[in-house]
Enzyme design. Structure first.
Site, PDB file in Angstrom:
ATOM      1  N   ALA A  61      38.110  46.585  37.901  1.00 28.63           N
ATOM      2  CA  ALA A  61      38.124  48.739  38.656  1.00 28.63           C
ATOM      3  C   ALA A  61      38.396  49.472  37.285  1.00 28.63           C
ATOM      4  O   ALA A  61      38.845  48.657  36.278  1.00 28.63           O
ATOM      5  CB  ALA A  61      38.231  48.353  39.398  1.00 28.63           C
ATOM      6  N   TYR A  63      35.323  50.880  35.514  1.00 27.37           N
ATOM      7  CA  TYR A  63      34.674  50.871  34.527  1.00 27.37           C
ATOM      8  C   TYR A  63      33.708  51.663  35.193  1.00 27.37           C
ATOM      9  O   TYR A  63      33.360  53.455  35.098  1.00 27.37           O
ATOM     10  CB  TYR A  63      34.494  49.386  34.225  1.00 27.37           C
ATOM     11  CG  TYR A  63      32.556  49.452  33.176  1.00 27.37           C
ATOM     12  CD1 TYR A  63      32.683  50.513  32.068  1.00 27.37           C
ATOM     13  CD2 TYR A  63      31.853  49.208  33.318  1.00 27.37           C
ATOM     14  CE1 TYR A  63      31.857  51.053  31.542  1.00 27.37           C
ATOM     15  CE2 TYR A  63      30.882  49.887  32.618  1.00 27.37           C
ATOM     16  CZ  TYR A  63      30.338  50.565  31.483  1.00 27.37           C
ATOM     17  OH  TYR A  63      29.918  50.868  31.346  1.00 27.37           O
ATOM     18  N   LYS A  65      33.575  53.011  38.292  1.00 26.35           N
ATOM     19  CA  LYS A  65      34.343  53.638  39.626  1.00 26.35           C
ATOM     20  C   LYS A  65      33.359  53.818  40.574  1.00 26.35           C
ATOM     21  O   LYS A  65      33.873  53.655  42.204  1.00 26.35           O
ATOM     22  CB  LYS A  65      34.860  55.107  39.130  1.00 26.35           C
ATOM     23  CG  LYS A  65      35.551  55.031  37.964  1.00 26.35           C
ATOM     24  CD  LYS A  65      36.239  56.460  38.063  1.00 26.35           C
ATOM     25  CE  LYS A  65      37.479  56.433  36.630  1.00 26.35           C
ATOM     26  NZ  LYS A  65      38.657  55.765  37.165  1.00 26.35           N
ATOM     27  N   ASN A 110      44.525  56.431  30.542  1.00 27.82           N
ATOM     28  CA  ASN A 110      44.270  57.434  30.905  1.00 27.82           C
ATOM     29  C   ASN A 110      44.406  57.842  32.274  1.00 27.82           C
ATOM     30  O   ASN A 110      46.161  57.099  32.650  1.00 27.82           O
ATOM     31  CB  ASN A 110      42.579  55.950  31.966  1.00 27.82           C
ATOM     32  CG  ASN A 110      43.130  55.948  33.189  1.00 27.82           C
ATOM     33  OD1 ASN A 110      43.477  56.448  34.151  1.00 27.82           O
ATOM     34  ND2 ASN A 110      43.761  54.299  32.785  1.00 27.82           N
ATOM     35  N   ARG A 111      44.445  58.715  33.045  1.00 32.45           N
ATOM     36  CA  ARG A 111      45.269  59.678  33.891  1.00 32.45           C
ATOM     37  C   ARG A 111      43.823  59.797  34.400  1.00 32.45           C
ATOM     38  O   ARG A 111      44.442  61.270  35.215  1.00 32.45           O
ATOM     39  CB  ARG A 111      46.594  60.511  33.413  1.00 32.45           C
ATOM     40  CG  ARG A 111      45.698  61.950  32.122  1.00 32.45           C
ATOM     41  CD  ARG A 111      46.572  62.454  31.857  1.00 32.45           C
ATOM     42  NE  ARG A 111      46.631  63.230  31.347  1.00 32.45           N
ATOM     43  CZ  ARG A 111      46.636  63.756  29.701  1.00 32.45           C
ATOM     44  NH1 ARG A 111      47.499  62.657  29.332  1.00 32.45           N
ATOM     45  NH2 ARG A 111      46.798  64.458  29.093  1.00 32.45           N
ATOM     46  N   PHE A 114      42.052  58.588  40.054  1.00 28.59           N
ATOM     47  CA  PHE A 114      41.372  57.898  41.390  1.00 28.59           C
ATOM     48  C   PHE A 114      39.899  59.145  41.829  1.00 28.59           C
ATOM     49  O   PHE A 114      39.878  59.185  42.771  1.00 28.59           O
ATOM     50  CB  PHE A 114      41.800  57.916  43.032  1.00 28.59           C
ATOM     51  CG  PHE A 114      42.828  56.840  42.808  1.00 28.59           C
ATOM     52  CD1 PHE A 114      42.344  56.020  42.359  1.00 28.59           C
ATOM     53  CD2 PHE A 114      43.346  56.509  43.844  1.00 28.59           C
ATOM     54  CE1 PHE A 114      43.005  54.288  42.283  1.00 28.59           C
ATOM     55  CE2 PHE A 114      44.279  55.212  44.122  1.00 28.59           C
ATOM     56  CZ  PHE A 114      44.180  54.597  43.094  1.00 28.59           C
ATOM     57  N   ASN A 138      37.337  48.479  45.252  1.00 29.09           N
ATOM     58  CA  ASN A 138      38.762  48.391  44.962  1.00 29.09           C
ATOM     59  C   ASN A 138      39.210  49.946  46.018  1.00 29.09           C
ATOM     60  O   ASN A 138      38.371  50.432  45.524  1.00 29.09           O
ATOM     61  CB  ASN A 138      39.101  49.166  43.094  1.00 29.09           C
ATOM     62  CG  ASN A 138      41.050  49.357  43.140  1.00 29.09           C
ATOM     63  OD1 ASN A 138      41.422  49.453  43.414  1.00 29.09           O
ATOM     64  ND2 ASN A 138      41.164  48.368  41.808  1.00 29.09           N
ATOM     65  N   SER A 172      48.582  52.107  40.542  1.00 30.52           N
ATOM     66  CA  SER A 172      47.643  53.592  40.129  1.00 30.52           C
ATOM     67  C   SER A 172      49.070  53.851  39.687  1.00 30.52           C
ATOM     68  O   SER A 172      49.822  54.341  40.224  1.00 30.52           O
ATOM     69  CB  SER A 172      47.431  54.173  40.280  1.00 30.52           C
ATOM     70  OG  SER A 172      46.311  55.119  39.617  1.00 30.52           O
ATOM     71  N   ASN A 174      48.463  57.191  38.126  1.00 30.62           N
ATOM     72  CA  ASN A 174      47.790  58.520  37.551  1.00 30.62           C
ATOM     73  C   ASN A 174      48.304  59.374  39.746  1.00 30.62           C
ATOM     74  O   ASN A 174      47.295  60.178  39.382  1.00 30.62           O
ATOM     75  CB  ASN A 174      46.717  57.832  37.498  1.00 30.62           C
ATOM     76  CG  ASN A 174      46.690  57.940  36.216  1.00 30.62           C
ATOM     77  OD1 ASN A 174      48.341  57.868  35.206  1.00 30.62           O
ATOM     78  ND2 ASN A 174      45.910  56.649  36.133  1.00 30.62           N
ATOM     79  N   THR A 175      48.183  58.239  40.068  1.00 30.49           N
ATOM     80  CA  THR A 175      48.257  59.592  41.362  1.00 30.49           C
ATOM     81  C   THR A 175      50.016  59.161  42.580  1.00 30.49           C
ATOM     82  O   THR A 175      50.211  58.233  42.272  1.00 30.49           O
ATOM     83  CB  THR A 175      47.751  59.067  42.819  1.00 30.49           C
ATOM     84  OG1 THR A 175      46.704  58.762  42.791  1.00 30.49           O
ATOM     85  CG2 THR A 175      47.923  59.760  43.725  1.00 30.49           C
ATOM     86  N   LYS A 210      46.622  44.322  44.521  1.00 29.23           N
ATOM     87  CA  LYS A 210      46.920  44.962  42.900  1.00 29.23           C
ATOM     88  C   LYS A 210      48.581  46.127  42.570  1.00 29.23           C
ATOM     89  O   LYS A 210      48.042  46.720  43.372  1.00 29.23           O
ATOM     90  CB  LYS A 210      46.332  45.456  42.172  1.00 29.23           C
ATOM     91  CG  LYS A 210      45.990  45.432  40.661  1.00 29.23           C
ATOM     92  CD  LYS A 210      44.169  46.477  40.194  1.00 29.23           C
ATOM     93  CE  LYS A 210      44.229  46.164  39.058  1.00 29.23           C
ATOM     94  NZ  LYS A 210      43.008  46.756  38.105  1.00 29.23           N
ATOM     95  N   ASN A 239      47.922  45.898  37.259  1.00 34.06           N
ATOM     96  CA  ASN A 239      47.640  46.901  36.895  1.00 34.06           C
ATOM     97  C   ASN A 239      48.181  47.790  35.353  1.00 34.06           C
ATOM     98  O   ASN A 239      48.713  46.638  34.695  1.00 34.06           O
ATOM     99  CB  ASN A 239      47.754  48.620  38.111  1.00 34.06           C
ATOM    100  CG  ASN A 239      46.971  49.380  38.056  1.00 34.06           C
ATOM    101  OD1 ASN A 239      46.494  49.627  36.638  1.00 34.06           O
ATOM    102  ND2 ASN A 239      47.023  49.788  39.090  1.00 34.06           N
ATOM    103  N   THR A 240      47.937  49.243  35.190  1.00 33.99           N
ATOM    104  CA  THR A 240      48.032  49.589  33.864  1.00 33.99           C
ATOM    105  C   THR A 240      50.212  49.557  33.500  1.00 33.99           C
ATOM    106  O   THR A 240      50.123  50.365  35.293  1.00 33.99           O
ATOM    107  CB  THR A 240      47.536  50.612  33.346  1.00 33.99           C
ATOM    108  OG1 THR A 240      47.489  51.786  34.583  1.00 33.99           O
ATOM    109  CG2 THR A 240      46.042  50.609  33.325  1.00 33.99           C
ATOM    110  N   GLY A 260      45.109  47.756  27.479  1.00 30.83           N
ATOM    111  CA  GLY A 260      44.513  46.875  26.150  1.00 30.83           C
ATOM    112  C   GLY A 260      45.541  46.116  25.766  1.00 30.83           C
ATOM    113  O   GLY A 260      46.365  45.246  26.659  1.00 30.83           O
TER     114      GLY A 260
END
Length: 352
Positions: A61, A63, A65, A110-111, A114, A138, A172, A174-175, A210, A239-240, A260
């Site tokens: 998930a 790429y 979105k 990334n941040r 969503f 996702n 994630s 980022n939230t 996840k 996840n990241t 990565g």
């Protein structure tokens, strides 16, 4: 990698990363990008929680979105595709810039937060998805939601009829406070709501969870217990990460999730431990740092039934998919496996 692909990647790497991301999707949609189509062999055919995959190498998930390039992605050689994250309402995500290439580390931060078109628009695109591909969604929660747990169930209820599997994304970074939903009590309640929504579908689909790579061993044990008790179909690890160990890029201290190559060892250790904690009762999708056939094979031997990649495509292009799939087939043949399922977990002790 062809010369044309090398030139395309070089051009993209001179652009702002988010602009390059969007242009790569636009390029796919033109139909001019050469794609290999279905890649499979008897060794690669995979049963993932009842899903029949031509090969175990999927697109993670993040790429696509908004599910805007389903048709070309279905011909890119992936065994399965995951789109999203989708939230009930559309939202713009976090302010730009919010995506950074860490070229020296073959990584990204990334941040996004969503950013997506919302479940109504995404569901409409999934409703006309290409036939024959295995496509998952996702699930996410809106940043301003007063009941984030209910958001996941709402997206599944709205879009579940048009996908083959769904992923509960509570990991994630980022939230704000989203990862709090990985706590034992909160996670149990959230998954109960999601599974109730799944029960309401005409065709119940596999549901995966996840998780983050930054959980302590005690937290991993709690996740494994909740996952087994909840009735979900499997796990996605991971996840990241928020960790920044051993990086060299000038962007290394940007806030957000790191993906990565630097994530490979950390995510694979978590994968192997979850495989042991769940006693092989749940299939696990291994994701995080996969950039070669050897790394995909290592994830499988650590306990993954399938793998996903995304960030490696930034550096290796879409031709990397074929390289990994065909290379994995060669590695399985070398080691005497008739099917990839026979290799799952055979190297787990190396990581635990």
């Amino acid at each position: 990698m062809t010369m044309l692909e090398r030139l395309g990647l070089a051009a993209f790497h001179r652009m702002d990363p988010e602009r390059a991301h969007n242009l790569s999707l636009a390029a796919l949609k033109t139909g001019l990008v050469p794609l290999p189509g279905r890649l499979s062999s008897p060794r690669l055919e995979t049963d993932l929680a009842g899903l029949a995959l031509p090969n175990p190498v999927g697109l993670a998930a993040g790429y696509d979105k908004n599910a805007v390039a389903l048709e070309p992605l279905s011909r890119a050689g992936f065994g399965f595709i995951e789109v999203g994250a989708a939230t009930p309402l559309s939202q713009p995500g976090n302010p730009r810039p919010r995506l950074f290439r860490l070229t020296e580390d073959r990584a990204a931060i990334n941040r996004f937060g969503f950013n997506n078109d919302g479940m109504v628009a995404i569901g409409a695109r999934l409703a006309v998805r290409p036939a024959g591909a295995v496509i998952g969604l996702n699930l996410g929660a809106n940043k301003t939601s007063e009941d984030r747990a209910a958001d996941y169930a709402a997206v599944l209820a709205h879009c579940g009829a048009h996908v083959d599997f769904a992923t509960v994304n509570v990991s994630s970074p980022n939230t704000e406070k989203l990862r709090d939903l990985q706590g034992k009590a909160a996670l149990s309640a959230l998954l109960a709501g999601v599974m109730a929504a799944r029960a309401g579908l005409d065709r119940p689909i596999p549901v995966f969870l996840k998780i983050a790579p930054d959980l302590s061993e005690a937290e991993q044990a709690d996740v494994a217990e909740v996952a087994l008790d909840s009735g979900i179909s499997g796990l996605i690890a991971t996840n990241t990460t928020l960790a920044r160990t051993g990086l060299h890029s000038p962007h290394q201290m940007e806030t957000g999730g790191l993906s990565g190559a630097p994530l490979f060892d950390r995510s694979t250790r978590v994968l192997a431990r979850l495989s042991r904690l769940t006693e092989d009762r749940l299939p696990i999708i291994g994701v995080g740092g996969v950039g070669s056939a050897e790394q995909a094979y290592a994830k499988i031997r650590a306990g993954a039934s399938a793998v996903q990649l995304y960030t490696a495509l930034v550096y290796g292009g879409l031709s990397l998919v074929r390289e990994i799939v065909e290379g994995l087939d060669t590695l399985l043949e070398r080691d005497g496996f008739d099917n990839v399922a026979q290799a799952v977990g055979t190297g787990r002790d190396e990581w635990t």
